[in-house]
Design a protein around this motif. Structure first.
Motif, PDB file in Angstrom:
ATOM      1  N   LEU A 159       0.830  -1.206   0.000  1.00 28.62           N
ATOM      2  CA  LEU A 159       0.000   0.000   0.000  1.00 28.62           C
ATOM      3  C   LEU A 159       0.864   1.257   0.000  1.00 28.62           C
ATOM      4  CD1 LEU A 159      -2.828  -0.995   2.524  1.00 28.62           C
ATOM      5  CD2 LEU A 159      -3.068  -0.608   0.067  1.00 28.62           C
ATOM      6  N   GLU A 160       1.949   1.248   0.744  1.00 28.46           N
ATOM      7  CA  GLU A 160       2.775   2.446   0.859  1.00 28.46           C
ATOM      8  C   GLU A 160       3.682   2.653  -0.342  1.00 28.46           C
ATOM      9  OE1 GLU A 160       4.915   2.372   4.501  1.00 28.46           O
ATOM     10  OE2 GLU A 160       3.105   2.425   5.772  1.00 28.46           O
ATOM     11  N   THR A 161       4.047   1.584  -1.030  1.00 29.03           N
ATOM     12  CA  THR A 161       4.987   1.706  -2.152  1.00 29.03           C
ATOM     13  C   THR A 161       4.305   1.715  -3.507  1.00 29.03           C
ATOM     14  OG1 THR A 161       5.311  -0.701  -2.071  1.00 29.03           O
ATOM     15  CG2 THR A 161       6.897   0.684  -0.884  1.00 29.03           C
ATOM     16  N   GLY A 162       3.042   1.294  -3.568  1.00 29.25           N
ATOM     17  CA  GLY A 162       2.308   1.335  -4.824  1.00 29.25           C
ATOM     18  C   GLY A 162       1.801  -0.020  -5.257  1.00 29.25           C
ATOM     19  N   THR A 163       0.496  -0.119  -5.449  1.00 29.62           N
ATOM     20  CA  THR A 163      -0.113  -1.365  -5.908  1.00 29.62           C
ATOM     21  C   THR A 163      -1.291  -1.050  -6.808  1.00 29.62           C
ATOM     22  OG1 THR A 163      -1.026  -3.510  -5.204  1.00 29.62           O
ATOM     23  CG2 THR A 163      -1.635  -1.581  -3.891  1.00 29.62           C
ATOM     24  N   VAL A 164      -1.581  -1.963  -7.724  1.00 30.90           N
ATOM     25  CA  VAL A 164      -2.683  -1.802  -8.675  1.00 30.90           C
ATOM     26  C   VAL A 164      -3.570  -3.038  -8.594  1.00 30.90           C
ATOM     27  CG1 VAL A 164      -3.329  -1.555 -11.107  1.00 30.90           C
ATOM     28  CG2 VAL A 164      -1.290  -0.385 -10.227  1.00 30.90           C
ATOM     29  N   ALA A 165      -4.879  -2.809  -8.414  1.00 32.92           N
ATOM     30  CA  ALA A 165      -5.852  -3.901  -8.392  1.00 32.92           C
ATOM     31  C   ALA A 165      -6.612  -3.916  -9.705  1.00 32.92           C
ATOM     32  CB  ALA A 165      -6.820  -3.722  -7.225  1.00 32.92           C
ATOM     33  N   VAL A 166      -6.764  -5.096 -10.272  1.00 30.12           N
ATOM     34  CA  VAL A 166      -7.520  -5.266 -11.518  1.00 30.12           C
ATOM     35  C   VAL A 166      -8.809  -6.001 -11.189  1.00 30.12           C
ATOM     36  CG1 VAL A 166      -7.491  -6.114 -13.884  1.00 30.12           C
ATOM     37  CG2 VAL A 166      -5.345  -5.392 -12.796  1.00 30.12           C
ATOM     38  N   LEU A 167      -9.932  -5.403 -11.561  1.00 30.57           N
ATOM     39  CA  LEU A 167     -11.244  -5.942 -11.212  1.00 30.57           C
ATOM     40  C   LEU A 167     -11.804  -6.821 -12.326  1.00 30.57           C
ATOM     41  CD1 LEU A 167     -12.898  -2.691  -9.747  1.00 30.57           C
ATOM     42  CD2 LEU A 167     -11.511  -4.417  -8.559  1.00 30.57           C
ATOM     43  N   ALA A 168     -12.604  -7.811 -11.929  1.00 25.95           N
ATOM     44  CA  ALA A 168     -13.299  -8.653 -12.902  1.00 25.95           C
ATOM     45  C   ALA A 168     -14.660  -8.083 -13.264  1.00 25.95           C
ATOM     46  CB  ALA A 168     -13.458 -10.067 -12.356  1.00 25.95           C
ATOM     47  N   GLY A 169     -15.206  -7.212 -12.421  1.00 30.10           N
ATOM     48  CA  GLY A 169     -16.495  -6.579 -12.688  1.00 30.10           C
ATOM     49  C   GLY A 169     -16.337  -5.085 -12.866  1.00 30.10           C
ATOM     50  N   GLY A 170     -17.463  -4.369 -12.849  1.00 27.58           N
ATOM     51  CA  GLY A 170     -17.412  -2.924 -12.948  1.00 27.58           C
ATOM     52  C   GLY A 170     -16.855  -2.295 -11.688  1.00 27.58           C
ATOM     53  N   HIS A 171     -16.490  -1.022 -11.795  1.00 22.04           N
ATOM     54  CA  HIS A 171     -15.905  -0.323 -10.644  1.00 22.04           C
ATOM     55  C   HIS A 171     -16.880  -0.208  -9.477  1.00 22.04           C
ATOM     56  CE1 HIS A 171     -11.880   1.073 -11.783  1.00 22.04           C
ATOM     57  NE2 HIS A 171     -12.327   1.168 -13.015  1.00 22.04           N
ATOM     58  N   ASP A 172     -18.162  -0.325  -9.750  1.00 21.46           N
ATOM     59  CA  ASP A 172     -19.154  -0.245  -8.676  1.00 21.46           C
ATOM     60  C   ASP A 172     -19.650  -1.612  -8.245  1.00 21.46           C
ATOM     61  OD1 ASP A 172     -20.339  -0.712 -11.116  1.00 21.46           O
ATOM     62  OD2 ASP A 172     -21.981   0.703 -10.847  1.00 21.46           O
ATOM     63  N   ARG A 173     -18.960  -2.679  -8.678  1.00 21.85           N
ATOM     64  CA  ARG A 173     -19.324  -4.042  -8.309  1.00 21.85           C
ATOM     65  C   ARG A 173     -18.069  -4.773  -7.841  1.00 21.85           C
ATOM     66  NH1 ARG A 173     -23.431  -1.791  -8.589  1.00 21.85           N
ATOM     67  NH2 ARG A 173     -25.398  -2.412  -9.589  1.00 21.85           N
ATOM     68  N   ILE A 174     -17.616  -4.449  -6.649  1.00 21.98           N
ATOM     69  CA  ILE A 174     -16.359  -4.988  -6.134  1.00 21.98           C
ATOM     70  C   ILE A 174     -16.554  -6.433  -5.688  1.00 21.98           C
ATOM     71  CG2 ILE A 174     -14.480  -4.630  -4.500  1.00 21.98           C
ATOM     72  CD1 ILE A 174     -14.991  -2.370  -6.577  1.00 21.98           C
ATOM     73  N   TYR A 175     -15.620  -7.294  -6.106  1.00 19.77           N
ATOM     74  CA  TYR A 175     -15.663  -8.692  -5.672  1.00 19.77           C
ATOM     75  C   TYR A 175     -14.252  -9.112  -5.249  1.00 19.77           C
ATOM     76  CZ  TYR A 175     -16.430 -13.687  -5.523  1.00 19.77           C
ATOM     77  OH  TYR A 175     -16.504 -14.994  -5.109  1.00 19.77           O
ATOM     78  N   PRO A 176     -14.157  -9.720  -4.045  1.00 17.39           N
ATOM     79  CA  PRO A 176     -15.218  -9.935  -3.060  1.00 17.39           C
ATOM     80  C   PRO A 176     -15.534  -8.634  -2.313  1.00 17.39           C
ATOM     81  CG  PRO A 176     -13.126 -10.710  -2.187  1.00 17.39           C
ATOM     82  CD  PRO A 176     -12.856 -10.281  -3.604  1.00 17.39           C
ATOM     83  N   ALA A 177     -16.787  -8.522  -1.882  1.00 12.53           N
ATOM     84  CA  ALA A 177     -17.231  -7.297  -1.207  1.00 12.53           C
ATOM     85  C   ALA A 177     -16.408  -7.009   0.048  1.00 12.53           C
ATOM     86  CB  ALA A 177     -18.719  -7.406  -0.867  1.00 12.53           C
ATOM     87  N   GLN A 178     -15.894  -8.052   0.688  1.00 12.32           N
ATOM     88  CA  GLN A 178     -15.121  -7.859   1.915  1.00 12.32           C
ATOM     89  C   GLN A 178     -13.837  -7.068   1.665  1.00 12.32           C
ATOM     90  OE1 GLN A 178     -14.558 -12.187   2.334  1.00 12.32           O
ATOM     91  NE2 GLN A 178     -12.360 -11.802   2.603  1.00 12.32           N
ATOM     92  N   ASN A 179     -13.424  -6.944   0.401  1.00 14.34           N
ATOM     93  CA  ASN A 179     -12.204  -6.206   0.087  1.00 14.34           C
ATOM     94  C   ASN A 179     -12.463  -4.770  -0.342  1.00 14.34           C
ATOM     95  OD1 ASN A 179     -10.208  -7.969   0.803  1.00 14.34           O
ATOM     96  ND2 ASN A 179      -9.869  -8.785  -1.260  1.00 14.34           N
ATOM     97  N   GLU A 180     -13.687  -4.287  -0.178  1.00 10.85           N
ATOM     98  CA  GLU A 180     -13.952  -2.882  -0.490  1.00 10.85           C
ATOM     99  C   GLU A 180     -13.100  -1.941   0.357  1.00 10.85           C
ATOM    100  OE1 GLU A 180     -17.978  -1.586  -0.805  1.00 10.85           O
ATOM    101  OE2 GLU A 180     -18.623  -3.388  -1.889  1.00 10.85           O
ATOM    102  N   PRO A 181     -12.920  -2.193   1.682  1.00 10.39           N
ATOM    103  CA  PRO A 181     -12.019  -1.324   2.456  1.00 10.39           C
ATOM    104  C   PRO A 181     -10.583  -1.358   1.931  1.00 10.39           C
ATOM    105  CG  PRO A 181     -13.437  -2.580   3.930  1.00 10.39           C
ATOM    106  CD  PRO A 181     -13.628  -3.154   2.562  1.00 10.39           C
ATOM    107  N   LEU A 182     -10.122  -2.522   1.470  1.00 14.34           N
ATOM    108  CA  LEU A 182      -8.775  -2.621   0.911  1.00 14.34           C
ATOM    109  C   LEU A 182      -8.676  -1.795  -0.372  1.00 14.34           C
ATOM    110  CD1 LEU A 182      -5.919  -3.752   0.677  1.00 14.34           C
ATOM    111  CD2 LEU A 182      -6.897  -5.841  -0.324  1.00 14.34           C
ATOM    112  N   LEU A 183      -9.691  -1.870  -1.217  1.00 10.87           N
ATOM    113  CA  LEU A 183      -9.695  -1.077  -2.446  1.00 10.87           C
ATOM    114  C   LEU A 183      -9.597   0.415  -2.121  1.00 10.87           C
ATOM    115  CD1 LEU A 183     -11.752  -1.557  -5.645  1.00 10.87           C
ATOM    116  CD2 LEU A 183     -11.858   0.650  -4.499  1.00 10.87           C
ATOM    117  N   GLN A 184     -10.350   0.851  -1.132  1.00  9.30           N
ATOM    118  CA  GLN A 184     -10.313   2.259  -0.756  1.00  9.30           C
ATOM    119  C   GLN A 184      -8.935   2.642  -0.215  1.00  9.30           C
ATOM    120  OE1 GLN A 184     -12.890   4.443  -1.443  1.00  9.30           O
ATOM    121  NE2 GLN A 184     -11.241   5.899  -0.990  1.00  9.30           N
ATOM    122  N   ALA A 185      -8.320   1.732   0.522  1.00  9.84           N
ATOM    123  CA  ALA A 185      -6.975   1.996   1.036  1.00  9.84           C
ATOM    124  C   ALA A 185      -5.967   2.122  -0.106  1.00  9.84           C
ATOM    125  CB  ALA A 185      -6.559   0.890   2.003  1.00  9.84           C
ATOM    126  N   ILE A 186      -6.123   1.291  -1.130  1.00  9.73           N
ATOM    127  CA  ILE A 186      -5.252   1.387  -2.306  1.00  9.73           C
ATOM    128  C   ILE A 186      -5.350   2.776  -2.923  1.00  9.73           C
ATOM    129  CG2 ILE A 186      -4.917   0.554  -4.671  1.00  9.73           C
ATOM    130  CD1 ILE A 186      -5.752  -2.241  -3.663  1.00  9.73           C
TER     131      ILE A 186
END
Length: 394
Positions: A159-186
């Protein structure tokens, strides 16, 4: 190249239209000189290919999607624009448009993908955290798919040095939902999130392999930490090999099913990875030479007196696009229409090179390409790597 707002809307409409994938998109752009002209041609191409009705993404639908994207600060980046990742642009099936949230600058840095089991072992998670953190400290951005297990640990460690998440769905359909806080932290800590899928798109099973090709395509190399023999991580490794990327595998106990896939990769020639030096020693020379950029798509700008630069991708033998877009003339269309029946006889379920079709049919390259586009838009043709095509079953 930077698209105008109107061109960006046309690109979105074209890539969202039925039967238009990345390769088809580039073929259409090269054939018709721009997305607007390609959109106009789609219904007639489908009709001549044997399809009466084709769903073309409407302007209203595209505007609605762009409005929804803007609410989440998602912007659409086109292939060839400065913020489009150069490593991904070199991939044959790179999406013409990506939806980007966050800091585009991380996409310009050298990157390594780390993937693995969702149900990872404690030792696998520990190794992932250590490797990811060391790669980040060495100046690499870590790419992963936001899945549970190895992906999650790789993202958290960088998180501090740089990371990129690639989603399988749309930006408003995060999977798994439990990782929405992680996405926001990214996003909060300067990373980025990418998706090629429409807003509102719920990820389905086949969308995850599509995502995986982007994970590998963004990276100079892919590290597989733990993977069973039927793991989706092995799909990412296969894409990496097809894309000319380096594949690294972390060895594991032969008694652990989660290590069967990685051990198989090593046996088949993947580089064994037991520490950061095994990755960096291989990638540093590749990064120094830079990604091979031989694929892009561009919209022409009709500046008076200027000559457009145009990269021919899947259609290397078609004449360069003129200053103004040109629809295929009637003679070409008639020849393509008359030759389509003959062309189909040379096609089957096995991929065949387009150059071979030209030689065998005796038709011109433009006529063959037009006939192939008609079949493809009608849903009767599939494109493959190496400028090859195959006929889909009826």
């Amino acid at each position: 190249m930077i698209l105008t707002d109107e061109q960006r809307l046309d690109w979105l409409r074209l890539i969202r239209s039925e039967n238009v994938g990345p390769r088809t998109f580039r073929a259409l752009i090269n054939q018709y000189g721009g997305a607007a002209a390609a959109l106009d041609a789609l219904p007639d191409l489908a009709r001549r290919g044997g399809r009466l009705l084709l769903k073309v993404y409407s302007r209203a639908e595209a505007e609605k999607e762009m409005t929804a994207a803007a609410r989440l600060d998602v912007r659409f980046i086109a292939m060839g624009e400065p913020d489009y990742p150069k490593t991904l642009q070199a991939v044959d099936t790179a999406p013409p448009l990506i939806g980007l949230r966050g800091n585009a600058a991380v996409l310009a840095k050298p990157s390594v993908a780390i993937v693995g089991s969702r149900n990872a072992s404690a030792s696998g998670l520990t190794f992932t955290e250590r490797l990811a953190r060391q790669l980040g400290e060495a100046g690499y951005v870590v790419i992963s798919g936001l899945a549970r297990g190895i992906d999650t640990k790789a993202h958290k460690a960088t998180l501090e040095t740089g990371t990129v998440a690639v989603l399988a769905g749309g930006h408003d359909r995060i999977y798994p939902a439990q990782n929405e806080p992680l996405l926001q932290a990214i996003l909060d800590q300067g990373g980025a999130v990418i998706s090629e899928m429409p807003m509102g798109w719920e990820p389905r099973g086949r969308d995850f392999p599509r995502r995986n090709r982007i994970v590998s395509g963004l990276s100079y190399g892919v590290v597989v930490v733990e993977a069973a023999r039927r793991s989706g991580s092995l799909i990412t490794a296969r894409f990496a090999l097809e894309q000319g990327r380096e594949v690294f595998a972390v060895p594991g106990s032969p008694l652990d099913p989660r290590a069967e896939g990685t051990n198989d990769l090593i046996r088949d020639g993947a580089t064994l990875c037991a520490g950061i030096e095994h990755v960096t020693s291989v990638l540093e020379p590749l990064i120094a030479s830079g990604p091979r950029l031989d694929r892009s798509a561009e919209e022409p700008h009709y500046a008076l007196g200027s000559e457009e630069l145009w990269d021919e991708l899947d259609l290397p033998d078609i004449a360069r696009a003129p200053v103004r877009p040109v629809m295929p003339d009637a003679g070409i269309e008639n020849e393509a229409q008359e030759g389509q029946a003959d062309l189909i006889t040379f096609l089957g379920p096995s991929p065949v090179a387009i150059d071979d079709l030209v030689r065998q049919t005796g038709l011109s390259i433009r006529s063959v390409q037009t006939a192939l586009l008609e079949l493809e838009i009608a849903g009767r043709l599939e494109r493959h790597g190496g400028n090859a095509v195959s006929l889909l079953g009826s």
